[in-house]
Scaffold this motif. Structure first.
Motif, PDB file in Angstrom:
ATOM      1  N   ASP A  22       0.833  -1.210   0.000  1.00 52.90           N
ATOM      2  CA  ASP A  22       0.000   0.000   0.000  1.00 52.90           C
ATOM      3  C   ASP A  22       0.864   1.256   0.000  1.00 52.90           C
ATOM      4  O   ASP A  22       0.631   2.191  -0.774  1.00 52.90           O
TER       5      ASP A  22
ATOM      6  N   GLU B 278       2.712   1.626  -3.338  1.00 51.84           N
ATOM      7  CA  GLU B 278       1.847   2.156  -4.402  1.00 51.84           C
ATOM      8  C   GLU B 278       1.672   3.670  -4.243  1.00 51.84           C
ATOM      9  O   GLU B 278       1.789   4.427  -5.202  1.00 51.84           O
ATOM     10  N   GLU B 279       1.403   4.105  -3.007  1.00 49.70           N
ATOM     11  CA  GLU B 279       1.247   5.549  -2.775  1.00 49.70           C
ATOM     12  C   GLU B 279       2.554   6.283  -3.056  1.00 49.70           C
ATOM     13  O   GLU B 279       2.559   7.362  -3.644  1.00 49.70           O
TER      14      GLU B 279
END
Length: 171
Positions: free
Chosen positions: A47, A50-51
């Protein structure tokens, strides 16, 4: 097996602390030690990875030729507009404007210093040589100089002398 794969799981607070660095990291403005810790985390957290990728891509749209800080003219326009709406209680005299501008820059810089940065030592040019100081030592010097300036203008010392070292015992 890599050291990263055997790392202890992070607490939610540790995860959020690392996640909060993503913006600075994407802009290349993250201190080295924090960037290294975040990059280790990115290898384990899809997560955040990806950010981080999205933020790095967005940061690429920013022109390297354009500074992130607003120009001095813009700052002055904003101040003029604000002062036109509500005049300052104690207006800054014309001769004090450069001092006020540098003080504002210092204030902004100090707000952004993290605990590790307060301990960093920098070399400053000083009377034909260099001096190695931490930010708190630089601030102490600036406060002392402000005191001399204030007294020469007939104003009270902004940092009045506190209790000094104890006097040696009479022998």
């Amino acid at each position: 097996m890599s050291a990263d794969a055997t790392a202890a799981p992070l607490t939610e607070q540790q995860h959020e602390d690392l996640r909060s660095l993503l913006g600075a990291w994407a802009l290349g403005a993250c201190p080295r030690r924090e960037a290294a810790a975040l990059e280790r985390h990115l290898r384990l957290c899809p997560d955040c990875a990806e950010e981080g990728t999205r933020l790095r891509d967005a940061a690429g749209w920013l022109s390297a030729d354009e500074p992130l800080d607003p120009s001095g003219a813009l700052r002055q326009q904003v101040l003029d507009w604000c002062l036109a709406r509500r005049p300052a209680e104690l207006p800054v005299p014309t001769w004090g404007a450069p001092y006020a501008a540098e003080t504002a820059k210092l204030d902004a810089l100090l707000r952004d210093l993290g605990p590790e940065e307060w301990q960093e030592i920098v070399e400053l040019p000083w009377h034909g040589g260099t001096d190695r100081l931490r930010p708190a030592e630089v601030l102490s010097h600036l406060a002392a100089v402000d005191g001399y300036l204030a007294l020469s203008l007939g104003l009270p010392d902004p940092v009045p002398a506190g209790p000094g070292p104890a006097a040696p015992a009479a022998g």
